[in-house]
Design a protein around this motif. Structure first.
Motif, PDB file in Angstrom:
ATOM      1  N   MET A  70       0.834  -1.206   0.000  1.00  0.00           N
ATOM      2  CA  MET A  70       0.000   0.000   0.000  1.00  0.00           C
ATOM      3  C   MET A  70       0.868   1.255   0.000  1.00  0.00           C
ATOM      4  SD  MET A  70      -3.261  -0.990   2.429  1.00  0.00           S
ATOM      5  CE  MET A  70      -2.286  -1.028   3.908  1.00  0.00           C
ATOM      6  N   GLU A  71       1.927   1.269   0.816  1.00  0.00           N
ATOM      7  CA  GLU A  71       2.816   2.429   0.882  1.00  0.00           C
ATOM      8  C   GLU A  71       3.470   2.713  -0.472  1.00  0.00           C
ATOM      9  OE1 GLU A  71       5.500   1.351   4.022  1.00  0.00           O
ATOM     10  OE2 GLU A  71       3.993   1.722   5.577  1.00  0.00           O
ATOM     11  N   ASN A  72       3.697   1.662  -1.238  1.00  0.00           N
ATOM     12  CA  ASN A  72       4.293   1.812  -2.563  1.00  0.00           C
ATOM     13  C   ASN A  72       3.256   1.937  -3.669  1.00  0.00           C
ATOM     14  OD1 ASN A  72       7.428   1.500  -2.536  1.00  0.00           O
ATOM     15  ND2 ASN A  72       6.662   0.079  -0.986  1.00  0.00           N
ATOM     16  N   GLU A  73       1.995   2.083  -3.262  1.00  0.00           N
ATOM     17  CA  GLU A  73       0.871   2.274  -4.184  1.00  0.00           C
ATOM     18  C   GLU A  73       0.741   1.157  -5.215  1.00  0.00           C
ATOM     19  OE1 GLU A  73       1.034   6.275  -5.701  1.00  0.00           O
ATOM     20  OE2 GLU A  73       1.037   7.129  -3.695  1.00  0.00           O
ATOM     21  N   SER A  76      -4.582  -1.310  -3.288  1.00  0.00           N
ATOM     22  CA  SER A  76      -5.476  -0.682  -2.312  1.00  0.00           C
ATOM     23  C   SER A  76      -6.059  -1.814  -1.504  1.00  0.00           C
ATOM     24  CB  SER A  76      -6.611   0.081  -3.009  1.00  0.00           C
ATOM     25  OG  SER A  76      -6.107   1.195  -3.673  1.00  0.00           O
ATOM     26  N   LYS A  91      -2.960  -2.239  -8.488  1.00  0.00           N
ATOM     27  CA  LYS A  91      -2.625  -1.053  -9.286  1.00  0.00           C
ATOM     28  C   LYS A  91      -1.731  -1.483 -10.449  1.00  0.00           C
ATOM     29  CE  LYS A  91      -4.556   1.617  -6.231  1.00  0.00           C
ATOM     30  NZ  LYS A  91      -5.579   2.559  -6.454  1.00  0.00           N
TER      31      LYS A  91
END
Length: 97
Positions: A70-73, A76, A91
């Motif tokens: 999540m921190e690295n997108e 989600s 993503k």
């Protein structure tokens, strides 16, 4: 959502060349991709921890590496509630490479 599984795998490998994440986070990403493929590339999909644990071999503590994703997108994540599995969204990395 139209996804090219092989292109996403290749893009993730290229992304990994420039970013450092734990092996557990990389394994979790691959496991979630398999589950998303099984879900026929839904925009979002539900995945119980028990299924993720069975497919990946990760313990419930190791599944917490999803925070890194999540921190690295890369994903989600919405936690599940009693009787309902967590919701994930992958993503796409293809457009980055």
């Amino acid at each position: 959502m139209k996804v090219n599984y092989i292109k996403e795998l290749t893009a993730f490998k290229e992304w990994m060349s420039f970013h450092e994440i734990s092996p557990n986070a990389a394994l979790l990403w691959h496991t979630l991709m398999v589950l998303n493929n099984t879900a026929r590339w839904m925009e979002t999909f539900n995945a119980p921890n028990s299924i993720i644990e069975n497919l990946s071999g990760l313990s419930s503590q190791r599944i917490e590496s999803r925070k890194i994703l999540m921190e690295n997108e890369l994903i989600s994540y919405v936690p599940g509630e009693k009787g309902k599995a967590a919701t994930y969204q992958m993503k796409s990395l293809v457009s980055l490479f």
